[in-house]
Design an enzyme around this catalytic site. Structure first.
Site, PDB file in Angstrom:
ATOM      1  N   HIS A 128       8.665  -5.730   8.890  1.00 30.34           N
ATOM      2  CA  HIS A 128       9.995  -6.362   8.825  1.00 30.34           C
ATOM      3  C   HIS A 128      10.605  -6.574  10.204  1.00 30.34           C
ATOM      4  O   HIS A 128      11.584  -7.314  10.336  1.00 30.34           O
ATOM      5  CB  HIS A 128      10.934  -5.552   7.921  1.00 30.34           C
ATOM      6  CG  HIS A 128      11.491  -4.304   8.540  1.00 30.34           C
ATOM      7  ND1 HIS A 128      10.970  -3.054   8.283  1.00 30.34           N
ATOM      8  CD2 HIS A 128      12.531  -4.098   9.390  1.00 30.34           C
ATOM      9  CE1 HIS A 128      11.669  -2.146   8.945  1.00 30.34           C
ATOM     10  NE2 HIS A 128      12.615  -2.762   9.628  1.00 30.34           N
ATOM     11  N   ASP A 158       4.628  -2.407   4.887  1.00 31.79           N
ATOM     12  CA  ASP A 158       5.560  -2.667   5.991  1.00 31.79           C
ATOM     13  C   ASP A 158       4.968  -2.262   7.334  1.00 31.79           C
ATOM     14  O   ASP A 158       5.671  -1.785   8.225  1.00 31.79           O
ATOM     15  CB  ASP A 158       6.899  -1.961   5.771  1.00 31.79           C
ATOM     16  CG  ASP A 158       8.023  -2.579   6.601  1.00 31.79           C
ATOM     17  OD1 ASP A 158       7.836  -3.708   7.092  1.00 31.79           O
ATOM     18  OD2 ASP A 158       9.063  -1.934   6.775  1.00 31.79           O
ATOM     19  N   GLY A 235      17.358  -0.669  14.687  1.00 27.93           N
ATOM     20  CA  GLY A 235      16.703  -0.838  15.983  1.00 27.93           C
ATOM     21  C   GLY A 235      15.609   0.185  16.211  1.00 27.93           C
ATOM     22  O   GLY A 235      14.704  -0.027  17.010  1.00 27.93           O
ATOM     23  N   SER A 237      13.518   0.940  13.901  1.00 29.03           N
ATOM     24  CA  SER A 237      12.384   0.537  13.068  1.00 29.03           C
ATOM     25  C   SER A 237      11.163   0.230  13.925  1.00 29.03           C
ATOM     26  O   SER A 237      11.237  -0.520  14.898  1.00 29.03           O
ATOM     27  CB  SER A 237      12.745  -0.701  12.251  1.00 29.03           C
ATOM     28  OG  SER A 237      13.684  -0.400  11.258  1.00 29.03           O
ATOM     29  N   LEU A 292      -7.467   1.626  -9.723  1.00 29.42           N
ATOM     30  CA  LEU A 292      -7.988   2.349 -10.883  1.00 29.42           C
ATOM     31  C   LEU A 292      -7.916   1.520 -12.146  1.00 29.42           C
ATOM     32  O   LEU A 292      -8.837   1.516 -12.948  1.00 29.42           O
ATOM     33  CB  LEU A 292      -7.202   3.655 -11.055  1.00 29.42           C
ATOM     34  CG  LEU A 292      -7.626   4.621 -12.157  1.00 29.42           C
ATOM     35  CD1 LEU A 292      -9.082   5.049 -11.970  1.00 29.42           C
ATOM     36  CD2 LEU A 292      -6.710   5.848 -12.152  1.00 29.42           C
ATOM     37  N   GLY A 293      -6.789   0.815 -12.325  1.00 29.43           N
ATOM     38  CA  GLY A 293      -6.642  -0.037 -13.503  1.00 29.43           C
ATOM     39  C   GLY A 293      -5.803   0.578 -14.596  1.00 29.43           C
ATOM     40  O   GLY A 293      -6.080   0.381 -15.787  1.00 29.43           O
TER      41      GLY A 293
END
Length: 497
Positions: A128, A158, A235, A237, A292-293
């Site tokens: 981001h 992210d 800031g 991040s 895995l499903g």
């Protein structure tokens, strides 16, 4: 009485500090085996002076933190981004002169942090921080500014990887977040609120692990945050979360705040997850994930009581998808997964994140409870299909369209449909990222919206979306009408191209 009580409290606090000052034996904190030891007062008379350990002071802890800061701060950089935003002049409908451009362009700036992880210029940061950026510049600890290129991004975790053209850079040592313990001391380094506050350092503890806070869940993303009370602000991040061995254990990502500033609850992506994503993006340009499903939910005490089991943690399987590793292994609806490879399973989101972090083809052993009986089931994990959210800069495909629209989409998979409480057969694309400066955002489009038709034409996947949107742009259409589904309700949104 209140002043007297205050004096008594102050004296008591001073007494505690003095006792701690003279009795705590602080071992050197650059050693992984560092512990706080209290002297054995009962045996001091039998110990010879030559056998006694030196009594250190709290100044040693202070010096250790300063040394770690001096060592790691140069590895953290400030990331500046610039994005060109194009929108139609709102007055063009009234004053439209032949030959004149009826669009407006303006620059939007962004700021974040990053961490140098190799001497030849690879940098870890958040997706981001750099999403939608036309230009990225990095300022080092020494004040040098360098252009940076995006190696790859993974919106579902992210994570983003940048590269700058430089050699012999100070690179941080990567730790292991799996060994992080709640309560241990950490440092957070970044650029809060602006470049003039770059390389700010805050100190705190790890206040939680395995946190899922909902940032990525609505689009089928993966969260397993480290929680800390070390001050993290806008800031920060992409900055570093560091342990007292001077190792990177997390990438600072988000805060929980009502005011927009630090309130003692910050979140960092574990370095083990970030390292896995970074390695794949650098080596192959894309991220593959195991699956895995199943669809499930976190077991709670009420469910456990209703199922007649004495477990209070685990994952209750709601659905087993057809033709998946879960079905082939014999998992059933109503099974409760309590461990994977001997590691306790606590929540559904932590479990699916752990599964996704493994390589396709990995064999895992699940401890499950079925009809009150515990048993083990071995599963060979498959490769997650339809995962189009992670890409390198060279294979992004459709980047121009994404830049023009101001938002990105991906296919609606059965798992995403489950997360968004849609019909399992829902076709379309889900908005994964959207720029706040885009006209689509101003007209009401949001992350997590599912687009099912464009200009009254039904779409099934990203291919349909790209084809129709490109046709509309080439035909010179000024606006487009979308039909979206949000929280089970359909609505129309129109925005200017």
């Amino acid at each position: 009485m209140k002043p007297l009580n205050s004096i008594h409290a102050l004296l008591a606090a001073l007494a505690v500090l003095l006792i701690a000052f003279y009795t705590i034996d602080l071992q050197p904190l650059n050693n992984k085996a560092s512990v706080f030891n209290l002297p054995d007062f009962t045996s001091t008379t039998d110990v010879k002076p030559s056998d006694q350990q030196p009594v250190n002071t709290l100044q040693d802890l202070n010096d250790a933190i300063v040394n770690i800061t001096e060592k790691t701060t140069p590895t953290v950089v400030t990331v500046f981004t610039t994005q060109t935003v194009i929108r139609q002049n709102p007055f063009s409908r009234f004053f439209n002169f032949p030959g004149e451009d009826d669009t407006q362009k303006f620059q939007r700036s962004g700021l974040g942090s990053g961490v140098i992880v190799s001497q030849d210029g690879y940098i870890l940061t958040n997706n981001h921080v750099v999403e939608g950026a036309d230009e990225i510049r990095v300022r080092t600890f020494e004040g040098n500014e360098l252009n940076a290129e995006i190696v790859g991004t993974d919106p579902q975790t992210d994570v983003a990887v940048l590269k700058i053209d430089a050699k012999n850079l100070p690179a941080i040592e990567l730790g292991t977040s799996d060994n992080v313990r709640v309560g241990e001391f950490v440092l957070a380094i970044g650029s809060p609120f602006g470049g003039n506050l770059a390389h700010s350092v805050s100190f705190g503890i790890v206040s939680g692990k395995g946190r899922a806070i909902g940032l990525a869940q609505q689009t089928g993303g993966y969260e397993n945050f480290i929680q800390t009370d070390a001050a993290i602000n806008p800031g920060n991040s992409g900055g570093a979360l560091i342990n007292l061995d001077g190792e990177l254990i997390g990438i600072n990502t988000a805060i929980a705040s009502r005011s927009g500033g630090n309130q003692g609850i910050g979140f960092a992506i574990p370095v083990d997850m970030a390292k896995n994503i970074m390695t794949q993006l650098i080596e192959t340009g894309e991220v593959t994930r195991a699956y895995l499903g199943i669809f499930g939910q976190t077991l709670d005490a009420t469910m456990a009581e209703a199922l007649g089991i004495d477990q209070t943690q685990g994952v209750l399987i709601n659905t087993v998808e057809e033709d998946t590793p879960a079905e082939e292994a014999g998992l059933q609806e109503g099974d409760v997964i309590i461990a994977m490879n001997g590691k306790r399973v606590k929540t559904y989101y932590a479990f699916r994140t752990d599964v996704a972090g493994k390589k396709p083809g990995t064999k895992v052993t699940l401890d499950i409870i079925r009809d009150g009986e515990q048993q083990k089931i071995e599963v060979s994990l498959g490769e997650l299909p339809g995962d189009q959210t992670a890409s390198s800069n060279d294979s992004s495909g459709g980047g121009d369209l994404e830049d023009n629209l101001g938002f990105a989409v991906q296919n609606v998979t059965p798992e995403i449909a489950r997360q968004l409480k849609l019909s399992r057969n829902t076709k379309g694309v889900v908005v994964t990222n959207i720029s706040r400066g885009s006209d689509a955002y101003r007209q009401g489009l949001r992350q997590g919206d599912v687009i099912v038709s464009i200009a009254r034409q039904r779409i099934e996947d990203v291919g349909d979306f790209n084809n129709i949107m490109n046709e509309l742009v080439e035909e010179g259409n000024q606006a487009v009408l979308l039909r979206v589904i949000r929280q089970g309700t359909g609505l129309f949104i129109a925005f200017e191209l």
